[in-house]
Scaffold this active site. Structure first.
Site, mmCIF file in Angstrom:
data_model
loop_
_atom_site.group_PDB
_atom_site.id
_atom_site.type_symbol
_atom_site.label_atom_id
_atom_site.label_comp_id
_atom_site.label_asym_id
_atom_site.label_seq_id
_atom_site.Cartn_x
_atom_site.Cartn_y
_atom_site.Cartn_z
ATOM 1 C CG HIS A 162 -3.022 -0.370 -6.874
ATOM 2 N ND1 HIS A 162 -3.285 0.316 -5.708
ATOM 3 C CD2 HIS A 162 -3.169 -1.696 -6.562
ATOM 4 C CE1 HIS A 162 -3.588 -0.548 -4.745
ATOM 5 N NE2 HIS A 162 -3.519 -1.776 -5.246
ATOM 6 C CD GLU B 288 -2.665 3.634 -5.343
ATOM 7 O OE1 GLU B 288 -3.738 3.112 -5.700
ATOM 8 O OE2 GLU B 288 -1.732 2.976 -4.883
ATOM 9 N NE ARG C 184 -4.360 -1.107 0.181
ATOM 10 C CZ ARG C 184 -4.594 -2.115 -0.665
ATOM 11 N NH1 ARG C 184 -3.703 -2.446 -1.567
ATOM 12 N NH2 ARG C 184 -5.739 -2.780 -0.614
HETATM 13 C C1 DGY Z 1 -5.678 -5.607 -2.931
HETATM 14 O O1 DGY Z 1 -6.208 -6.678 -3.173
HETATM 15 O O2 DGY Z 1 -5.546 -5.188 -1.796
HETATM 16 C C2 DGY Z 1 -5.166 -4.844 -4.104
HETATM 17 O O3 DGY Z 1 -4.453 -3.745 -3.751
HETATM 18 C C3 DGY Z 1 -6.277 -4.498 -5.053
HETATM 19 O O4 DGY Z 1 -6.120 -5.369 -6.080
#
Ligand code: DGY
Length: 326
Positions: free
Chosen positions: A289, A271, A242
Site C-alpha cells: 500500500h 491488509e 482498494r
Molecule cells: C488513500 O489516500 O486513499 C490511500 O490509500 C492512502 O494513502
C-alpha cells in the site's frame, strides 16, 4: 468549550511535527505518535470530547466511534478514499468529513506505472533470481516479458488517478480505453478523451487492466471469477485502488488457471495480511500500500488534513470536503 479553551483534536498516527505545528498552535492535540494504528476501542476512548479528528484510511470510523464523539465537528482523512468512514452517519450528525484528493494523484499514478512495468517486465522475478544466486548468465530467452508498445490500457475508474495513469500511456505507444463508470466520469471537470467501453468490452480487449475506483458497495469484488474469465489470457491486472475491489481468492484461482498473465497489487482485501496463494506466485508483483508513499505527497496530505480541521474549527468551509456521493 469556554472562550479560552482550545478545541481538542485527536491525531491517530505518527506524522511529522512540522506538519502538525499549525495544529498545535491552535488546538489541544491528542497525538498517537506511533506508526501502528490505535485499536478500535482505544480510538473510541480517545475520541470522547474531541472537536476534531485527523485519521488514516485504516482507522474505522463507524457508528460506534461517532456515537462517543458527541462534540465532533470535523473528520479529516489523510487519504482520498474514505471507505473506512461512515460518511452518511457523520453527515447526519452534522460532522464535516474531508479528504486529501488531487495531491496524491501523481504519486499513485507513478506507483501504478511502477507495478505495471515491474510485472510486465518481470522485475521482481529478476531481482529474486539474482539475490538467490540463481542467474547463470545471459541467455536468449531468459525472463522474457511483455512489451507495452501497441497494447491497450483499460482504465476502470477514470477519475483523477485513472486519468493521470492514462496520460502516461501514449509515451509508451499504448492506446487507452476506459470503462463507463458514470458517477466518476460525471465528476471529472477535465475532458478525458478516450473511448468509453462497457466493463465487459474493456476486459475482453485490454492488455493491461488498471483499477482506480473507490471501494463502495457497487465496486466491492468488481474483479471476481466472472469478470476475470473475461480478460485475455495474456493480460495483466493492476490494482492501486482498494483491496476490496478485487476478490483475492478469485484472482489466485485465475492465475492458477492461467486465465490471466499476471498482476501488480498495491492493496489487499485484508491488509496487512496478503493472500498466501497470491504471495507465492512469481507472476504477481506486490507492494505494501505505497500508492501515496512519497515524502512530498505524504507531507502535502498531512498539511491539507490539518488545514481542513483548522478551517472547520474556525467556522469556515474546509478546503476539500467529501461529498455524500463518494
Ligand atoms: C488513500 O489516500 O486513499 C490511500 O490509500 C492512502 O494513502
Amino acid at each position: 468549550m469556554t472562550l479560552e479553551e482550545k478545541p481538542r483534536v485527536l491525531v491517530t498516527r505518527r506524522m511529522p511535527s512540522a506538519v502538525l505545528s499549525p495544529l498545535y498552535r491552535a488546538c489541544e492535540v491528542d497525538f498517537h505518535d506511533h506508526s501502528q494504528a490505535l485499536t478500535h476501542t482505544a480510538l473510541c476512548d480517545r475520541l470522547v470530547e474531541k472537536d476534531g479528528l485527523i485519521c488514516m484510511f485504516n482507522d474505522r470510523i463507524d457508528e460506534a466511534a461517532l456515537s462517543v464523539a458527541s462534540g465532533l465537528k470535523v473528520i479529516a482523512a489523510v487519504a482520498v478514499g474514505v471507505d473506512n468512514i461512515d460518511v452518511p452517519a457523520a453527515k447526519a450528525r452534522g460532522i464535516i468529513v474531508t479528504n486529501t484528493p488531487d495531491i496524491l494523484t501523481r504519486a499513485t499514478a507513478e506507483l501504478t506505472w511502477g507495478l505495471l512495468l515491474a510485472v510486465t517486465r518481470r522485475v521482481g522475478e529478476g531481482d529474486r533470481v539474482l539475490r538467490d544466486g540463481g542467474w547463470t548468465g545471459w541467455t536468449f530467452d531468459f525472463l522474457l516479458g511483455t512489451e507495452l508498445h501497441g497494447k491497450q490500457l483499460g482504465i476502470i475508474g477514470a477519475g483523477r488517478i485513472g486519468q493521470a495513469v492514462a496520460a502516461v500511456a501514449p509515451a509508451f505507444g499504448m492506446r487507452v480505453v476506459c470503462a463507463a463508470w458514470p458517477r466518476q466520469t460525471q465528476r471529472n471537470k477535465k475532458p478525458f478523451e478516450c473511448p468509453v467501453l462497457s466493463l465487459d468490452e474493456l476486459l475482453l480487449t485490454s492488455d493491461i487492466v488498471s483499477l482506480h475506483v473507490p471501494l463502495t458497495a457497487e465496486t466491492h469484488h468488481l474483479i471476481n471469477r466472472r469478470t476475470l474469465v473475461r480478460m485475455k489470457r495474456s493480460a495483466f491486472l493492476i490494482n492501486t485502488s482498494r483491496g476490496g475491489v478485487v476478490d483475492d481468492v478469485a484472482l489466485a484461482w485465475a492465475l492458477d488457471q492461467r486465465l490471466i498473465a499476471g498482476a501488480g497489487l498495491d492493496v489487499f482485501e485484508d491488509e496487512p495480511n496478503v493472500n498466501r496463494e497470491l504471495a507465492k506466485k512469481e507472476n504477481v508483483c506486490l507492494t505494501p500500500h505505497l500508492g501515496s508513499a512519497t515524502r512530498e505527497t505524504r507531507t502535502a496530505m498531512g498539511e491539507l488534513a490539518v488545514r481542513n480541521v483548522l478551517e472547520v474549527l474556525a467556522g469556515r468551509s474546509p478546503v476539500t470536503p467529501v461529498s455524500l456521493n463518494v
